[in-house]
Design a protein around this motif. Structure first.
Motif, PDB file in Angstrom:
ATOM      1  N   HIS A 185       0.928  -1.281  -0.213  1.00  0.00           N
ATOM      2  CA  HIS A 185       0.121   0.029  -0.091  1.00  0.00           C
ATOM      3  C   HIS A 185       0.981   1.133   0.064  1.00  0.00           C
ATOM      4  O   HIS A 185       1.898   1.155   0.801  1.00  0.00           O
ATOM      5  CB  HIS A 185      -1.003   0.041   1.321  1.00  0.00           C
ATOM      6  CG  HIS A 185      -1.694  -1.151   1.390  1.00  0.00           C
ATOM      7  ND1 HIS A 185      -1.351  -2.485   1.746  1.00  0.00           N
ATOM      8  CD2 HIS A 185      -3.151  -1.191   0.920  1.00  0.00           C
ATOM      9  CE1 HIS A 185      -2.386  -3.187   1.764  1.00  0.00           C
ATOM     10  NE2 HIS A 185      -3.635  -2.691   1.361  1.00  0.00           N
ATOM     11  N   THR A 213       0.641   5.563  -0.231  1.00  0.00           N
ATOM     12  CA  THR A 213      -0.261   6.726  -0.554  1.00  0.00           C
ATOM     13  C   THR A 213       0.611   7.913  -0.718  1.00  0.00           C
ATOM     14  O   THR A 213       1.846   8.085  -0.013  1.00  0.00           O
ATOM     15  CB  THR A 213      -0.797   7.084   0.837  1.00  0.00           C
ATOM     16  OG1 THR A 213      -1.686   5.951   1.095  1.00  0.00           O
ATOM     17  CG2 THR A 213      -1.684   8.179   0.821  1.00  0.00           C
ATOM     18  N   ALA A 221      -1.718  -1.536  -4.076  1.00  0.00           N
ATOM     19  CA  ALA A 221      -2.761  -0.338  -3.862  1.00  0.00           C
ATOM     20  C   ALA A 221      -2.071   0.794  -3.816  1.00  0.00           C
ATOM     21  O   ALA A 221      -1.514   1.182  -2.747  1.00  0.00           O
ATOM     22  CB  ALA A 221      -3.640  -0.847  -2.773  1.00  0.00           C
TER      23      ALA A 221
END
Length: 565
Positions: A42, A44, A186
């Motif tokens: 993940h 961001t 992701a």
């Protein structure tokens, strides 16, 4: 001659940073690639004010050991290359060891990291290449890098940055490329507190394309899969009806690395030859798996370009895989079936249509033969046919058949267009015969035969129409085959370029939504003033889309996405 001396490490770092860090998008690219190499699931990425004042990248990867944190900010510090042999088979995105050092030399950096084997993490702060703090702190497993005030110590480079909207679009496009290249991760992208896109991380490239490029693009793409020699190609390409005015949405990935390649672009465009209009480019997302030994990624400071040792094989692999996907498209087969239904069959040809009378005035006698018997002779003369684009010199002749083109430009006319009636010229009294001059004239004049004779047909006479596309006409010079759509486009072009004021626009009853890439959207919004002069009213609609509220009067509503994109 001035004295030669060695640069200070601080000055050398500033110069080296210029090769890696050009703008906030460069920082986002380097930090996101480091997160991918760290095994993150993940990631961001968050930016504010175009990424100049604030940029943060957070991942849940392996993290950095406490004893290696300071070393990570030294030039040429890396964990991925040990010996010269490692350079011949690079399998990671980052390997030069310059990213963190280059970024820290021109910005303010805070790094938080923790490995799975430690209960506490480490925070280090650096401003302009100088360490200002080192602490133990609590943080989740992985690494978070926060960059503030890019180019605060190099104002000469800061003034070359674009507006915040443009810089945001470039950074978003860079992160989107990495997200599509690694659909198993992701990746979220936040811009000024709002989420721009978020990929699911399910390992499917189409899902990542859906999140980054939009539903319209992802739903229309054709899947590509195949291999040639030692090259494996997979990904997606657009059908011919989906195209762009530039190559902005052509994405290529080599072993998970987003690159630019003229070879791959040429291979794709060669596969589309004959399927797209001139000036239009396909959309593609192609991932190639090649042996690391066969590709050199160490030829560009930002690792955007590569060199292939077997360029011809790679070109052939991409070309054949794309052609196979296009020819296997069921929609193309349906279009071919509809087109074949418009072709005249043998039993539809009347007796009058089977006879072709040809009259020439250059000494060749008139003859009449059946259409079938003249096919060979037509083929022999095909090389002598001149194909001419519509130019200003032909404008007057096209204007004569303009009513036919205007009425049938979109297929609304019946299948057969009757020849235009020839108006009878009014009878005029015979002019008096002048007496021959006593002396010859200084210059010879054109013969009076050039004047229009009584009963003579107009300069261009419409004979008919073929396939609802071509108008057949004749004049004294020969036969004309006019593409209605091309001629109409020329007429519109002349109308647009001939106007000096703003084009008339129409307010759309239902605004049209157009999906664009982040880079295309940023450029479009930046040129909103120019678009207004052209009759368009465009505004931001979020999530990679713009809303068209007004469009020029001449433009059909269904053609707005084609023109804007």
């Amino acid at each position: 001659m001035p004295q030669i001396y060695q640069m200070s490490p601080q000055l050398a770092n500033l110069i080296a940073a210029g090769e890696v860090v050009e703008r906030p998008a460069s920082v986002a690219k380097e930090l996101t690639e480091n997160a991918v190499d760290a095994g993150a699931k993940h990631i961001t990425v968050e930016i504010r004010h175009g990424g100049v004042s604030y940029l943060r990248v957070t991942d849940d990867g392996r993290g950095i050991l406490p004893e290696d944190v300071r070393t990570a900010f030294l030039r040429h510090a890396t964990s991925k290359v040990r010996t010269e042999k490692d350079l011949a088979s690079i399998g990671t995105l980052g390997f030069r060891g310059e990213a963190l050092a280059a970024i820290a030399s021109v910005a303010k950096i805070d790094l938080f990291t923790r490995t799975s084997g430690n209960t506490e993490g480490v925070q280090i702060s650096i401003e302009g290449g100088k360490e200002t703090g080192y602490f133990e702190t609590g943080c989740p497993r992985g690494t978070t890098v926060v960059m503030r005030d890019l180019f605060f110590n190099v104002p000469a480079r800061a003034k070359f940055l674009k507006r915040d909207a443009t810089e945001s679009g470039l950074a978003e496009n860079v992160v989107a490329q990495i997200a599509i290249a690694h659909p198993e991760i992701a990746i979220r992208f936040l811009k000024d507190g709002r989420e721009s896109f978020s990929t699911p991380g399910d390992g499917k490239m189409r899902s990542a394309i859906y999140a980054c490029a939009g539903r319209d693009v992802a739903g229309a793409l054709l899947q590509v899969s195949g291999s040639f020699e030692e090259v494996y190609v997979e990904g997606f390409v657009s059908p011919p009806e989906l195209s762009r005015a530039s190559r902005a949405q052509q994405s290529f990935f080599i072993n998970g690395r987003s690159i630019r390649s003229r070879t791959l672009s040429a291979a794709v465009e060669e596969a589309y030859k004959g399927r797209l209009m001139t000036g239009r480019y396909p959309v593609c997302f192609l991932s190639l798996q090649i042996s690391p030994v066969s590709v050199d990624v160490n030829v560009h400071p930002a690792k955007l370009e590569v060199k292939f040792s077997r360029e011809r094989e790679i070109f052939s692999a991409v070309y054949h895989c794309v052609v196979t996907a296009l020819e296997g498209d069921a929609r193309l087969a349906e279009m071919r079936q509809k087109t074949s239904a418009l072709l005249p069959k043998e039993d539809r040809v009347t007796k009058e249509q089977q006879t072709l009378n040809i009259t020439r005035t250059d000494g060749i006698p008139t003859y009449g033969e059946s259409f079938a018997s003249t096919q060979t002779k037509v083929a022999e003369r095909a090389s002598k046919v001149q194909y001419m684009p519509v130019t200003d010199s032909h404008e007057e002749k096209i204007r004569l058949v303009e009513p036919v083109i205007e009425a049938s430009a979109y297929g609304y006319t019946p299948k057969t267009v009757q020849p235009a009636p020839v108006p009878a010229a009014p009878k005029k009294p015979a002019p008096p015969v002048p007496e021959p001059p006593q002396t010859p004239p200084a210059e010879e004049t054109e013969p009076a035969a050039e004047e229009k004779r009584e009963g003579e047909p107009p300069a261009v006479r419409v004979l008919g129409e073929v396939f609802h596309t071509y108008v057949i006409a004749e004049d004294k010079d020969g036969l004309w085959l006019i593409d209605k759509h091309a001629a109409r486009e020329r007429m519109l072009y002349n109308q647009i370029t001939g106007r000096k004021d703003k084009l008339e626009s129409q307010l759309l009853l239902t605004p049209k939504t157009v999906t664009l890439s982040a880079g295309e959207k940023a450029v479009l919004l930046e040129q909103s003033g120019l678009l207004a002069d052209m009759g368009f009213s465009v505004e931001d609609f979020g999530r990679g889309a713009v809303l068209v509220r007004e469009a020029p009067m001449y433009l059909a509503v269904e053609d707005i996405p084609f023109v804007v994109s």
